[in-house]
Design a protein around this motif. Structure first.
Motif, PDB file in Angstrom:
ATOM      1  N   CYS A   1     -22.460 -28.034  11.441  1.00  0.00           N
ATOM      2  CA  CYS A   1     -21.119 -28.062  10.866  1.00  0.00           C
ATOM      3  C   CYS A   1     -20.782 -29.468  10.401  1.00  0.00           C
ATOM      4  O   CYS A   1     -21.400 -30.450  10.835  1.00  0.00           O
TER       5      CYS A   1
ATOM      6  N   TRP B   1     -22.309 -21.823  15.274  1.00  0.00           N
ATOM      7  CA  TRP B   1     -21.045 -21.265  14.789  1.00  0.00           C
ATOM      8  C   TRP B   1     -21.058 -19.752  14.675  1.00  0.00           C
ATOM      9  O   TRP B   1     -20.011 -19.127  14.671  1.00  0.00           O
TER      10      TRP B   1
ATOM     11  N   ARG C   1     -23.502 -32.140  12.014  1.00  0.00           N
ATOM     12  CA  ARG C   1     -23.968 -32.147  13.406  1.00  0.00           C
ATOM     13  C   ARG C   1     -24.350 -30.725  13.801  1.00  0.00           C
ATOM     14  O   ARG C   1     -23.837 -29.746  13.257  1.00  0.00           O
ATOM     15  N   ARG C   2     -25.236 -30.658  14.767  1.00  0.00           N
ATOM     16  CA  ARG C   2     -25.672 -29.344  15.259  1.00  0.00           C
ATOM     17  C   ARG C   2     -24.506 -28.664  15.969  1.00  0.00           C
ATOM     18  O   ARG C   2     -23.834 -29.275  16.801  1.00  0.00           O
ATOM     19  N   HIS C   3     -24.300 -27.415  15.612  1.00  0.00           N
ATOM     20  CA  HIS C   3     -23.186 -26.656  16.195  1.00  0.00           C
ATOM     21  C   HIS C   3     -23.440 -25.176  15.937  1.00  0.00           C
ATOM     22  O   HIS C   3     -23.552 -24.750  14.785  1.00  0.00           O
TER      23      HIS C   3
END
Length: 133
Positions: free
Chosen positions: A127, A111, A107-109
């Protein structure tokens, strides 16, 4: 393979350094996926002390893309990350690879925005939690 698929195929000539010292640090593990002795894919897994790992420089030979080799490489590297005790994987995904990553549980995250420079400037950070086997 890295030079061809991640750099030259994208018009980035003269940038790739196969002798980059960071490639040989103790917590950085390069992998090469082969089939019948023929290299198909490559990546590097960076293990961090905080229980996370970074999936870097992922490349599948252009002629072999779309045949499931990326999924095999991802699964093998995820297993290695688990063996090192990682609980979360991160990647700087090329915009053309986001669909693949989303289809495989990422999923888009955001970081670490400081990573989004140079060749990673147009990447999407993602992530994937991993569970210990």
């Amino acid at each position: 393979m890295r030079r061809q698929e991640l750099f030259e195929a994208k018009g980035r000539f003269g940038i790739y350094d196969p002798n980059y010292p960071g490639e040989r640090l103790p917590n950085m593990h390069p992998y090469l996926l082969k089939l019948d002795g023929r290299p198909l894919g490559t990546t590097r897994l960076d293990i961090r002390e905080d229980g996370t790992a970074i999936f870097r420089l992922v490349a599948i030979t252009a002629s072999e893309q779309g045949r499931g080799h990326g999924r095999v490489l991802s699964r093998l590297v995820e297993e290695r990350a688990q063996a090192f005790g990682a609980q979360m994987l991160f990647v700087n995904a090329a915009d053309t690879a986001v669909g693949y990553y989303e289809a495989t549980g990422w999923r888009r995250h955001i970081w670490d925005e400081s990573e989004l420079v140079g060749i990673a400037s147009s990447c999407i950070q993602m992530c994937k939690p991993i569970t210990q086997a």
